[in-house]
Scaffold this motif. Structure first.
Motif, PDB file in Angstrom:
ATOM      1  N   CYS A   9      18.492  13.097 -28.330  1.00 38.51           N
ATOM      2  CA  CYS A   9      17.312  12.362 -28.783  1.00 38.51           C
ATOM      3  C   CYS A   9      16.770  13.057 -30.030  1.00 38.51           C
ATOM      4  O   CYS A   9      16.328  14.208 -29.957  1.00 38.51           O
ATOM      5  N   ALA A  20      12.403   8.426 -25.235  1.00 35.57           N
ATOM      6  CA  ALA A  20      11.837   8.585 -23.896  1.00 35.57           C
ATOM      7  C   ALA A  20      11.765   7.259 -23.130  1.00 35.57           C
ATOM      8  O   ALA A  20      11.367   7.241 -21.969  1.00 35.57           O
ATOM      9  N   HIS A  21      12.148   6.150 -23.771  1.00 39.24           N
ATOM     10  CA  HIS A  21      12.063   4.849 -23.112  1.00 39.24           C
ATOM     11  C   HIS A  21      13.281   4.613 -22.216  1.00 39.24           C
ATOM     12  O   HIS A  21      14.429   4.767 -22.668  1.00 39.24           O
ATOM     13  N   ALA A  80      16.947  16.854 -26.047  1.00 38.61           N
ATOM     14  CA  ALA A  80      15.836  16.176 -26.710  1.00 38.61           C
ATOM     15  C   ALA A  80      15.256  17.086 -27.790  1.00 38.61           C
ATOM     16  O   ALA A  80      14.613  18.100 -27.488  1.00 38.61           O
ATOM     17  N   ILE A  82       7.424  13.893 -26.486  1.00 36.81           N
ATOM     18  CA  ILE A  82       8.540  12.939 -26.375  1.00 36.81           C
ATOM     19  C   ILE A  82       9.751  13.637 -25.755  1.00 36.81           C
ATOM     20  O   ILE A  82      10.420  13.078 -24.879  1.00 36.81           O
ATOM     21  N   ASN A  83      10.020  14.862 -26.193  1.00 36.51           N
ATOM     22  CA  ASN A  83      11.152  15.614 -25.637  1.00 36.51           C
ATOM     23  C   ASN A  83      10.982  15.847 -24.140  1.00 36.51           C
ATOM     24  O   ASN A  83      11.927  15.716 -23.360  1.00 36.51           O
ATOM     25  N   VAL A 121       9.071  14.077 -21.969  1.00 38.62           N
ATOM     26  CA  VAL A 121       9.142  12.822 -21.210  1.00 38.62           C
ATOM     27  C   VAL A 121      10.578  12.299 -21.162  1.00 38.62           C
ATOM     28  O   VAL A 121      11.028  11.770 -20.138  1.00 38.62           O
ATOM     29  N   ALA A 122      11.316  12.465 -22.242  1.00 37.84           N
ATOM     30  CA  ALA A 122      12.718  12.028 -22.252  1.00 37.84           C
ATOM     31  C   ALA A 122      13.501  12.740 -21.151  1.00 37.84           C
ATOM     32  O   ALA A 122      14.310  12.128 -20.438  1.00 37.84           O
ATOM     33  N   CYS A 123      13.261  14.033 -20.996  1.00 34.27           N
ATOM     34  CA  CYS A 123      13.943  14.802 -19.939  1.00 34.27           C
ATOM     35  C   CYS A 123      13.485  14.348 -18.557  1.00 34.27           C
ATOM     36  O   CYS A 123      14.294  14.245 -17.624  1.00 34.27           O
ATOM     37  N   GLN A 124      12.192  14.076 -18.423  1.00 31.75           N
ATOM     38  CA  GLN A 124      11.666  13.611 -17.129  1.00 31.75           C
ATOM     39  C   GLN A 124      12.279  12.268 -16.733  1.00 31.75           C
ATOM     40  O   GLN A 124      12.715  12.081 -15.595  1.00 31.75           O
TER      41      GLN A 124
END
Length: 458
Positions: free
Chosen positions: A6, A53-54, A71, A78-79, A81-84
């Motif tokens: 990402c 992150a979407h 990410a 954003i990094n 949330v992308a991992c979450q």
């Protein structure tokens, strides 16, 4: 390995370039259509325009089959949330995030990135990593590059061999005989555009760049042996008071309080903020490209200018101006690899590539087997690798003289029970030893093979 990246900026592109060259299945996500277009045009990767992150974007990129998500967008949140999302919805096994804000990384918040809270397996803080690199380069001005391994006990030095280097035209095996108590091994040599593994019969020439692995306590002696006895700067000017500049200045204040430190920062609010947080450093608000500002910090008396702004051109020009005005030496941060080869031509003494530092941190988690640490050199032409030996490793229990290492690999250090071993023909690697070696890019897969965990071995 299937990897989703990402962020298609300089760091994301560099990671994608390296992983795709090694045959990994790489997908890159970025909100910028132009960055994705440029990435897919240049690299053998798939590109997706969208928010990293979407869930729907991650799904299109194949997150349900991904082995790893990296990410590295410009925004920590954003990094994170992308991992979450990658963990919660797609069960991606390994999640790496670039986290720049130091608030997230404070030790008393260490549980934040645990599996029960925000499941991130590896956090990378480029500013801290690069800041440490800058500090090492300031401490050891004779080294072209310096990296630490095995909990900071082993060092890798890149040392330029000048015309008056005392060890020129001497077989490397003879050096070991002349200095038997020196724990240092020449593992690789970069000569006239070619990188090769150093062998015992090889001799160093003027102009060579030698990659030496040594005990950290033998660092200065090793540099001296190669004719580098430059003293550490005590009058330093830092151009740029961002995260890296502040980290470097704060650490110098704590570790070397007698060092005269002056900082030039273009943003007034930032200049005021860091001046309040630093104890002794003098902070000036202004452009490092203005001659009168450089004169105000007494650049003519400075021993070192460290240019750490986020603009390569500013860093280069400020170093050139500083040297012209009398500054003895310069160390600059350069993100763009295109500028690296022209630094000597314009009089820059040393440079640091922050992208390479971040990519190296990522590579150690991509590598299979019991790989502890990785540092890429010469734009990825080789890697210095720290690995832990297991019972199943073909290296264990075999005397050095009988080891049949694959071509393109040279062992540099063995660390056992808190001590670095002297390497000779009788030396044997034991299980749990930490091994530091130098491997050409095409031989890295052999290193993975030698240090893979037992379940993979069988």
């Amino acid at each position: 390995m299937k990897v989703i990246i990402c962020g298609a900026g300089q760091v994301g592109y560099g990671i994608a370039e390296r992983l795709s060259q090694e045959g990994n299945d790489v997908s890159v996500i970025d909100v910028s259509a132009s960055l994705i277009s440029a990435t897919t045009d240049m690299l053998d990767v798939r590109g997706y325009v969208g928010h990293g992150a979407h869930p729907d974007v991650l799904a299109k990129a194949g997150a349900d089959q991904a082995d790893m998500i990296i990410a590295v967008t410009l925004y920590d949140e954003i990094n994170m949330v992308a991992c979450q999302v990658a963990h919660s919805l797609f069960n991606v096994p390994t999640k790496i995030a670039r986290i720049r804000a130091q608030s997230y990384l404070q030790s008393h918040y260490s549980d934040l990135f645990s599996r029960d809270h925000m499941p991130i397996d590896v956090t990378i803080s480029p500013e801290v990593e690069v800041g440490k690199m800058v500090l090492r380069r300031i401490s050891y001005p004779g080294a072209t590059d310096i990296v630490r391994f095995v909990d900071d006990n082993v060092a890798m030095l890149a040392i330029e061999c000048t015309e008056d280097c005392p060890v020129l035209n001497t077989p490397l095996a003879q050096l070991a005989q002349l200095f038997p108590d020196l724990m240092a091994t020449v593992t690789g040599v970069y000569r006239e555009g070619r990188l090769f593994i150093a062998r015992s019969g090889d001799q160093l020439r003027a102009g060579d760049l030698a990659y030496v692995i040594c005990h950290r306590d033998h660092t200065r002696r090793t540099l001296s042996l190669f004719g580098h006895e430059e003293t550490e700067a005590r009058r330093i000017v830092i151009a740029g008071g961002g995260n890296i500049g502040y980290y470097v200045a704060k650490t110098i204040e704590e570790m070397q309080p007698k060092t005269s430190l002056k900082i030039i920062e273009a943003n007034r609010d930032r200049a005021i903020a860091i001046s309040e947080q630093l104890n002794h450093a003098i902070v000036l608000n202004g452009s490092v490209l203005e001659q009168n500002i450089l004169q105000q910090v007494d650049i003519q008396d400075a021993e070192l200018l460290v240019a750490l702004t986020n603009n390569d051109q500013t860093n280069i020009l400020s170093a050139v101006m500083a040297k012209e005005l009398g500054c003895k030496s310069s160390l600059v941060l350069l993100n763009n690899p295109s500028f690296h080869d022209m630094t000597k031509a314009v009089g820059i003494d040393a440079h640091i590539n922050p992208r390479a530092v971040t990519i190296s941190r990522v590579l150690q988690h991509v590598r299979k087997g019991r790989i502890r640490s990785v540092y890429a050199v010469q734009k990825g032409a080789a890697e210095v690798i720290e690995a832990e030996a297991l019972e199943t490793s073909p290296l264990v229990g075999v005397p050095f003289r009988d080891l049949e290492l694959p071509k393109g690999i040279r062992l540099g250090a063995i660390y056992r029970d808190g001590k670095m071993l002297t390497l000779n023909g009788d030396t044997k690697i034991k299980a749990k030893d930490r091994v530091v070696l130098f491997a050409l890019a095409e031989s890295v897969r052999h290193v993975e093979q030698m240090f893979r965990v037992s379940i993979q071995y069988f």
